[in-house]
Enzyme design. Structure first.
Site, short mmCIF file in Angstrom:
data_model
loop_
_atom_site.label_atom_id
_atom_site.label_comp_id
_atom_site.label_asym_id
_atom_site.label_seq_id
_atom_site.Cartn_x
_atom_site.Cartn_y
_atom_site.Cartn_z
N MET A 151 -5.86 -7.44 8.98
CA MET A 151 -6.36 -7.78 10.33
C MET A 151 -7.53 -8.76 10.25
O MET A 151 -8.51 -8.64 10.97
CB MET A 151 -6.81 -6.50 11.07
N ASP A 162 6.50 1.75 15.91
CA ASP A 162 5.55 0.68 16.23
C ASP A 162 6.27 -0.66 16.30
O ASP A 162 7.46 -0.76 16.05
CB ASP A 162 4.48 0.60 15.13
N LYS A 191 1.93 -1.63 20.17
CA LYS A 191 1.15 -2.53 21.02
C LYS A 191 1.95 -3.79 21.26
O LYS A 191 2.76 -4.19 20.45
CB LYS A 191 -0.16 -2.91 20.33
N1 SAH Z 1 -0.29 0.27 7.73
C1 SAH Z 1 -0.09 -1.14 7.51
C2 SAH Z 1 -1.25 -1.97 7.99
C3 SAH Z 1 -1.45 -1.92 9.47
S1 SAH Z 1 -2.82 -2.89 10.00
C4 SAH Z 1 0.19 -1.37 6.03
O1 SAH Z 1 0.03 -0.46 5.22
O2 SAH Z 1 0.60 -2.48 5.65
C5 SAH Z 1 -2.02 -4.38 10.48
C6 SAH Z 1 -2.40 -5.50 9.53
O3 SAH Z 1 -1.64 -5.37 8.34
C7 SAH Z 1 -2.09 -6.88 10.03
O4 SAH Z 1 -3.11 -7.37 10.87
C8 SAH Z 1 -1.99 -7.66 8.75
O5 SAH Z 1 -3.26 -7.96 8.25
C9 SAH Z 1 -1.39 -6.63 7.82
N2 SAH Z 1 0.07 -6.81 7.74
C10 SAH Z 1 1.03 -5.96 8.13
N3 SAH Z 1 2.25 -6.46 7.87
C11 SAH Z 1 2.04 -7.66 7.28
C12 SAH Z 1 2.89 -8.65 6.75
N4 SAH Z 1 4.23 -8.52 6.79
N5 SAH Z 1 2.34 -9.76 6.20
C13 SAH Z 1 1.00 -9.91 6.17
N6 SAH Z 1 0.15 -9.00 6.64
C14 SAH Z 1 0.65 -7.88 7.20
#
Ligand code: SAH
Length: 501
Positions: A175, A38, A60
């Site tokens: 998100m 991803d 994406k």
């Molecule tokens: N599977 C991922 C989440 C995917 S959904 C996990 O477990 O972390 C994507 C969302 O995750 C983003 O919109 C944001 O809200 C959050 N996210 C992912 N990486 C991030 C980061 N480094 N800092 C802050 N939010 C993050």
């Protein structure tokens, strides 16, 4: 522990800091025949993949039609059925808002075996890096992970906002930036205290991490004012105000500073790691590359006869490494240096010698050729054979001085530093640099030549010492910082002092 053929591994890559990737994730990446990845994976996450591994981007991209979920599933199935070991690499944890569940279901339905490698999820990691504990004995005995962006295709919203408002603990929204104002309003309408502390954490655990703390009522405005963008996490709860005491990541001395490292790739990593540990965002823009020249007759002759020299002078760790390679090629080892006085230009060179079992007899206090000449003043070199083993394009200060004192000096070039053409992405990243570091004259001349008009002129120039500074000025740059100690540690020290001003 290696990836098995025909198996799909749903692997979490963590939130962005490469250090938060699990040992198992790295092992699976290293063993996989194919990796489907991803967008939000840590920099360098794929560096350990096999050279012949198939690396497929399925993430994406804003404005670009993304690979539909069904197609990703189909491609995973196809690869596994072809007998490949497959890693499906996702940001954070694959089962936390990562659609890993759906992919697992599709694999099971197709009869394809899978395993899950959990990752450090953003909800926990970004909060921790912002200094916000998601639970706390005094503030929160529970934490809820919530999606702030419901699938708009769903007929009715699945989130019970009144229940969330009453939730007795911390709410962590993934998100959640786009719909922040609506979501906050829904919580307040459901009875949540508008004055409750709330935080937004942008790019948590990345070098550019930013955090804003406000209240549930005011966070949306603060986020708009600071232009906080996805990926960001929203934390609602009393724990958000713990940041005042617990903030640490954004306090590191070089946090938020972008620093260009121009050393050859093989040497850059030590400096890059040190700078990153201090919080900097490092752009590696190698200006030079080391080309060994061990095939020349002069090098081979010098290596084979190394024991006949009274004095051998080494001027860089690369020189040490390559001289030992040449000695080995001549069928000899460190014992060939038994009766030889060995001089090193500085501590890095001395360390490289020590790693090969040779303690340098002479190491000057200042790490320039002139200082080595001074340090050798007590050595009787008249009539003696001396070897200076070094780079092809080095200055002649040392051999000239030794010859003047009556030594018979052989100068051999163990390697040449040639210009490396930096890649476009790194050049683009360098444009917004706060600092450009130079560790040698050759990095100055080659980088300025390679970049031309695209040299980031607004960045402050940090030089390792006076010789490099002269080269920088000759290339039309103004030197802002010069290290007092002319080695990598000295350069880092000087940069830190400048950044603290
Ligand atoms: N599977 C991922 C989440 C995917 S959904 C996990 O477990 O972390 C994507 C969302 O995750 C983003 O919109 C944001 O809200 C959050 N996210 C992912 N990486 C991030 C980061 N480094 N800092 C802050 N939010 C993050």
């Amino acid at each position: 522990m290696s990836a098995r053929a025909g198996v799909v591994y749903l692997v979490g890559a963590g939130p962005g800091d490469p250090g938060l990737m699990t040992a198992r994730s790295l092992a699976m990446i290293a063993g996989a025949d194919a990796v489907f990845y991803d967008r939000l994976i840590p920099p360098g996450a794929l560096a350990g993949a096999r050279e012949d591994a198939e690396l497929v981007y399925v993430g994406k991209q804003p404005g670009v039609p993304s690979v539909p979920q069904e197609e990703i599933g189909a491609r995973l199935i196809e690869a596994a059925r072809a007998g490949k070991s497959v890693v499906r690499l996702k940001g954070g944890d694959p089962f936390v808002f990562g659609r890993g569940g759906e992919e697992g279901e599709a694999l099971r339905a197709a009869g394809v075996e899978f395993e899950v490698v959990p990752g450090v999820t953003a909800g926990v990691a970004a909060s921790a890096y912002a200094g916000i504990p998601v639970t706390h004995r005094d503030d929160a005995s529970a934490v809820a992970f919530v999606t702030g962006h419901e699938d708009p295709q769903k007929p009715e919203t699945a989130l019970d906002w009144d229940a969330l408002a009453r939730f007795p603990g911390t709410l962590v929204f993934y998100m959640g930036v786009k719909r922040l104002a609506e979501n906050a309003a829904s919580l307040i309408a459901g009875g949540r205290d508008p004055a409750e502390p709330a935080a937004a954490i942008e790019r948590g655990t990345w070098p550019g991490q930013r955090t804003v703390v406000a209240t549930l009522e005011t966070l949306a405005d603060a986020v708009a004012r600071e232009a906080i963008k996805a990926p960001a996490l929203i934390v609602v709860g009393a724990v958000a105000s713990r940041r005042e005491e617990l903030d640490w990541f954004e306090r590191r001395p070089l946090h938020g500073r972008r620093v260009v490292v121009t050393r050859a790739r093989a040497q850059a990593s030590g400096l890059a790691v040190t700078l990153r540990d201090l919080g900097a965002e490092v752009v590696e823009l190698p200006a030079i590359r080391i080309e060994p020249r061990l095939e020349t007759a002069e090098v081979q002759a010098a290596a084979a006869a190394i024991g006949v020299y009274e004095l051998v002078c080494l001027t860089s760790p690369n020189g040490v490494r390559l001289l030992f390679e040449a000695i080995a090629a001549a069928g000899l080892d460190a014992r060939a240096l038994a009766g030889v006085t060995v001089a090193a230009i500085g501590p890095g060179t001395a360390r490289a010698l020590a790693e090969r079992g040779v303690l340098a007899d002479v190491v000057p206090e200042r790490f320039v050729a002139e200082a080595l000449v001074e340090a050798l003043a007590d050595f009787e070199v008249k009539g003696e054979r001396v070897l200076v083993a070094r780079a092809a394009e080095a200055r002649d200060v040392l051999p000239d001085a030794l010859r003047e004192r009556g030594a018979k000096v052989d100068v051999v070039a163990l390697y040449e530093t040639v210009r490396e053409d930096p890649d476009e992405e790194a050049i683009a990243a360098a444009q917004a640099a706060d600092y450009v570091t130079f560790t040698s004259s050759s990095t100055v001349t080659n980088l300025t030549a390679a970049l031309g008009e695209r040299f980031p002129t607004a960045a402050r120039i940090v030089s390792i010492g006076p010789v490099t500074s002269d080269s920088a000025r000759a290339a039309g740059l103004s030197v802002d910082v010069e290290a007092e100690r002319h080695d990598v540690d000295g350069l880092v020290q000087a940069l830190l002092e400048d950044a603290a001003k």
